[in-house]
Design a protein around this motif. Structure first.
Motif, mmCIF file in Angstrom:
data_model
loop_
_atom_site.group_PDB
_atom_site.id
_atom_site.type_symbol
_atom_site.label_atom_id
_atom_site.label_comp_id
_atom_site.label_asym_id
_atom_site.label_seq_id
_atom_site.Cartn_x
_atom_site.Cartn_y
_atom_site.Cartn_z
ATOM 1 N N VAL A 179 -64.480 114.996 -56.278
ATOM 2 C CA VAL A 179 -63.924 116.278 -56.703
ATOM 3 C C VAL A 179 -64.997 117.371 -56.683
ATOM 4 O O VAL A 179 -64.748 118.493 -56.229
ATOM 5 N N LEU A 180 -66.202 117.070 -57.158
ATOM 6 C CA LEU A 180 -67.274 118.061 -57.143
ATOM 7 C C LEU A 180 -67.614 118.489 -55.723
ATOM 8 O O LEU A 180 -67.904 119.665 -55.460
ATOM 9 N N ASP A 181 -67.586 117.541 -54.805
ATOM 10 C CA ASP A 181 -67.858 117.854 -53.400
ATOM 11 C C ASP A 181 -66.775 118.781 -52.846
ATOM 12 O O ASP A 181 -67.054 119.715 -52.084
ATOM 13 N N GLY B 92 -69.299 108.233 -58.915
ATOM 14 C CA GLY B 92 -69.953 109.357 -58.243
ATOM 15 C C GLY B 92 -70.756 110.209 -59.213
ATOM 16 O O GLY B 92 -71.877 110.638 -58.908
ATOM 17 N N LEU B 93 -70.207 110.461 -60.384
ATOM 18 C CA LEU B 93 -70.929 111.235 -61.401
ATOM 19 C C LEU B 93 -72.196 110.500 -61.846
ATOM 20 O O LEU B 93 -73.258 111.117 -62.023
ATOM 21 N N ARG B 94 -72.084 109.186 -62.008
ATOM 22 C CA ARG B 94 -73.267 108.411 -62.407
ATOM 23 C C ARG B 94 -74.331 108.429 -61.315
ATOM 24 O O ARG B 94 -75.536 108.535 -61.603
ATOM 25 N N GLU B 95 -73.909 108.339 -60.051
ATOM 26 C CA GLU B 95 -74.870 108.348 -58.946
ATOM 27 C C GLU B 95 -75.562 109.702 -58.814
ATOM 28 O O GLU B 95 -76.762 109.770 -58.522
ATOM 29 N N VAL B 96 -74.842 110.777 -59.047
ATOM 30 C CA VAL B 96 -75.460 112.107 -59.009
ATOM 31 C C VAL B 96 -76.499 112.241 -60.119
ATOM 32 O O VAL B 96 -77.603 112.770 -59.899
ATOM 33 N N TRP B 97 -76.154 111.754 -61.295
ATOM 34 C CA TRP B 97 -77.092 111.823 -62.423
ATOM 35 C C TRP B 97 -78.359 111.019 -62.119
ATOM 36 O O TRP B 97 -79.476 111.468 -62.384
ATOM 37 N N ARG B 98 -78.197 109.842 -61.529
ATOM 38 C CA ARG B 98 -79.367 109.039 -61.159
ATOM 39 C C ARG B 98 -80.206 109.759 -60.106
ATOM 40 O O ARG B 98 -81.442 109.740 -60.167
ATOM 41 N N ALA B 99 -79.550 110.388 -59.136
ATOM 42 C CA ALA B 99 -80.277 111.086 -58.079
ATOM 43 C C ALA B 99 -81.056 112.268 -58.632
ATOM 44 O O ALA B 99 -82.186 112.547 -58.204
ATOM 45 N N LEU B 100 -80.473 112.977 -59.585
ATOM 46 C CA LEU B 100 -81.151 114.148 -60.168
ATOM 47 C C LEU B 100 -82.324 113.726 -61.052
ATOM 48 O O LEU B 100 -83.317 114.449 -61.163
ATOM 49 N N ARG B 101 -82.235 112.558 -61.677
ATOM 50 C CA ARG B 101 -83.296 112.100 -62.563
ATOM 51 C C ARG B 101 -84.385 111.343 -61.832
ATOM 52 O O ARG B 101 -85.500 111.185 -62.359
ATOM 53 N N ALA B 102 -84.104 110.866 -60.626
ATOM 54 C CA ALA B 102 -85.083 110.066 -59.890
ATOM 55 C C ALA B 102 -86.292 110.922 -59.511
ATOM 56 O O ALA B 102 -86.147 112.094 -59.179
ATOM 57 N N PRO B 103 -87.499 110.353 -59.549
ATOM 58 C CA PRO B 103 -88.683 111.122 -59.145
ATOM 59 C C PRO B 103 -88.620 111.472 -57.681
ATOM 60 O O PRO B 103 -88.041 110.739 -56.864
ATOM 61 N N ARG B 104 -89.162 112.622 -57.314
ATOM 62 C CA ARG B 104 -89.156 113.070 -55.918
ATOM 63 C C ARG B 104 -89.857 112.039 -55.042
ATOM 64 O O ARG B 104 -90.968 111.597 -55.346
ATOM 65 N N GLY B 105 -89.181 111.689 -53.941
ATOM 66 C CA GLY B 105 -89.754 110.713 -53.027
ATOM 67 C C GLY B 105 -89.457 109.279 -53.406
ATOM 68 O O GLY B 105 -89.834 108.348 -52.705
ATOM 69 N N GLY B 106 -88.745 109.073 -54.539
ATOM 70 C CA GLY B 106 -88.448 107.722 -54.983
ATOM 71 C C GLY B 106 -87.241 107.156 -54.279
ATOM 72 O O GLY B 106 -86.525 107.849 -53.587
ATOM 73 N N TRP C 225 -73.505 123.337 -41.182
ATOM 74 C CA TRP C 225 -74.680 123.337 -42.051
ATOM 75 C C TRP C 225 -74.370 122.755 -43.424
ATOM 76 O O TRP C 225 -75.210 122.086 -44.030
ATOM 77 N N ARG C 226 -73.165 122.983 -43.931
ATOM 78 C CA ARG C 226 -72.809 122.339 -45.198
ATOM 79 C C ARG C 226 -72.859 120.826 -45.037
ATOM 80 O O ARG C 226 -73.363 120.109 -45.910
ATOM 81 N N HIS C 227 -72.363 120.332 -43.918
ATOM 82 C CA HIS C 227 -72.352 118.895 -43.668
ATOM 83 C C HIS C 227 -73.775 118.346 -43.564
ATOM 84 O O HIS C 227 -74.091 117.282 -44.100
ATOM 85 N N ARG C 228 -74.654 119.071 -42.906
ATOM 86 C CA ARG C 228 -76.045 118.626 -42.816
ATOM 87 C C ARG C 228 -76.701 118.597 -44.191
ATOM 88 O O ARG C 228 -77.445 117.671 -44.525
ATOM 89 N N PHE C 229 -76.427 119.593 -45.010
ATOM 90 C CA PHE C 229 -77.006 119.634 -46.348
ATOM 91 C C PHE C 229 -76.492 118.476 -47.206
ATOM 92 O O PHE C 229 -77.206 117.970 -48.078
ATOM 93 N N GLN C 230 -75.230 118.068 -46.980
ATOM 94 C CA GLN C 230 -74.692 116.926 -47.715
ATOM 95 C C GLN C 230 -75.531 115.674 -47.479
ATOM 96 O O GLN C 230 -75.649 114.810 -48.347
ATOM 97 N N HIS C 231 -76.107 115.559 -46.294
ATOM 98 C CA HIS C 231 -76.927 114.397 -45.957
ATOM 99 C C HIS C 231 -78.393 114.605 -46.318
ATOM 100 O O HIS C 231 -79.128 113.636 -46.489
ATOM 101 N N PHE D 43 -79.816 116.549 -49.031
ATOM 102 C CA PHE D 43 -80.171 116.573 -50.445
ATOM 103 C C PHE D 43 -79.666 115.304 -51.127
ATOM 104 O O PHE D 43 -78.483 114.959 -51.022
ATOM 105 N N ARG D 44 -80.576 114.660 -51.841
ATOM 106 C CA ARG D 44 -80.259 113.344 -52.407
ATOM 107 C C ARG D 44 -79.073 113.407 -53.363
ATOM 108 O O ARG D 44 -78.205 112.533 -53.350
ATOM 109 N N TRP D 45 -79.000 114.403 -54.235
ATOM 110 C CA TRP D 45 -77.892 114.492 -55.188
ATOM 111 C C TRP D 45 -76.572 114.730 -54.462
ATOM 112 O O TRP D 45 -75.525 114.218 -54.871
ATOM 113 N N TRP D 46 -76.634 115.509 -53.357
ATOM 114 C CA TRP D 46 -75.408 115.786 -52.614
ATOM 115 C C TRP D 46 -74.958 114.551 -51.839
ATOM 116 O O TRP D 46 -73.764 114.274 -51.727
ATOM 117 N N TRP D 47 -75.929 113.804 -51.313
ATOM 118 C CA TRP D 47 -75.574 112.573 -50.610
ATOM 119 C C TRP D 47 -74.938 111.569 -51.567
ATOM 120 O O TRP D 47 -74.048 110.802 -51.181
#
Length: 317
Positions: free
Chosen positions: A182-184, A303-317, A148-154, A156-160
């Motif tokens: 490292v965060l993963d 990776g940190l920059r991509e997570v930040w972009r994913a968290l700031r992106a509008p839902r469904g974008g 289930w952790r592996h499925r969640f990695q795929h 949630f956008r920030w986790w992916w």
């Protein structure tokens, strides 16, 4: 048997500490940290054992029947760097200090409250007489949690955004297992640690469980043309089964074959793909260039920059 292995492990740890580490600490005036250093020697030794066991199993297989051959293995060396840092380097030391302190605080709070959390052996007292059966059940439960952790990695956008570093490798080998942000890795350690505490995994058995799961994960990433047959493919995750998960057409939330050790979870939850004799090209076509060809430090920063972009992106974008 487990007790004998634990005794031998403790003896080797003590010898390394007293023969090599303690004299250096004494000369440097660091003996106040002796207990922590002893624990770290045990942790380091466990990492060495993991790397050696995995290499002894997987290297001959990759040389026997490789799926792919490459003129350059530069990006594979990046994965080797990941493995050495994850298993032997500074990263596990930092994680050990943080999580050991947190574990002491949590255990103290539980003891003060008088609450005794239920464990597998309190629910099934007979397991105390069958330690190997208990070990097997612990592995099954933790493997279910890892599915289930592996499925969640795929999912949630920030986790992916973090997990895509793992999938971006176009030259997948058994070293790729440790190719994670490292965060993963921190999330993964907390995830499996919380489940292990909740079900009451004995401290002596936890390293054995980690070694089993570690070997299974590394083998599943190996660059080897290997499956376990029509029946075996449904009992254990094979390199062929997991390679389908890493295929370029199975990235993101459209993936299949999330299982770590047991394919039964994919079978039960409709995510299994049992195609025979199919070894697709690996990689994530949508990953940043740094994820594919960058070194460890560059990939961590990206990776940190991509997570930040994913968290700031509008839902469904």
């Amino acid at each position: 048997m487990i007790a004998a292995i634990e005794d031998l492990y403790d003896q080797v740890t003590a010898w390394i500490f007293h023969a090599w580490v303690q004299p250096v600490m004494y000369e440097l005036g660091l003996m106040a940290w002796a207990d922590d250093a002893f624990d770290w020697v045990g942790f380091f030794l466990f990492g060495v054992v993991q790397v050696l066991v995995v290499a002894l199993v997987c290297l001959p297989l990759e040389r026997w029947r490789p799926v792919e051959r490459w003129d350059s293995r530069r990006v594979v060396w990046t994965d080797i760097t990941y493995t050495l840092l994850a298993r032997l380097g500074l990263l596990p030391l930092l994680g050990f200090v943080v999580f050991s302190g947190a574990a002491v605080a949590i255990e103290g709070a539980i003891a003060d409250s008088g609450f005794v959390p239920p464990t597998l052996e309190t629910l099934l007292p007979g397991l105390r007489e069958w330690p190997l059966l208990a070990l097997a059940l612990y592995i099954v439960i933790l493997d279910f949690g890892e599915y289930w952790r592996h499925r969640f990695q795929h999912q949630f956008r920030w986790w992916w955004a973090l997990h895509s570093i793992h999938h971006a490798q176009t030259q997948m080998t058994f070293w790729t297992d440790d190719r994670n942000h490292v965060l993963d890795d921190v999330i993964a350690a907390a995830w499996i640690g919380i489940i292990a505490v909740a079900i009451g995994v004995p401290p002596a058995q936890f390293p054995v469980i980690l070694l089993v799961l570690r070997l299974a994960e590394s083998l599943s990433h190996a660059n080897v043309r290997l499956d376990f047959g029509r029946v075996g493919e449904r009992l254990l995750v094979s390199p062929r089964f997991h390679r389908l998960h890493h295929g370029v057409l199975s990235v993101g939330n459209s993936g299949k074959n999330y299982g770590v050790l047991l394919p039964v979870w994919d079978w039960l939850f409709g995510t299994a793909d049992f195609k025979r004799d199919h070894y697709p090209r690996t990689g994530d076509p949508g990953a940043p260039a740094a994820y594919v060809s960058g070194g460890w430090l560059r990939q961590q920063g990206e990776g940190l920059r991509e997570v930040w972009r994913a968290l700031r992106a509008p839902r469904g974008g």
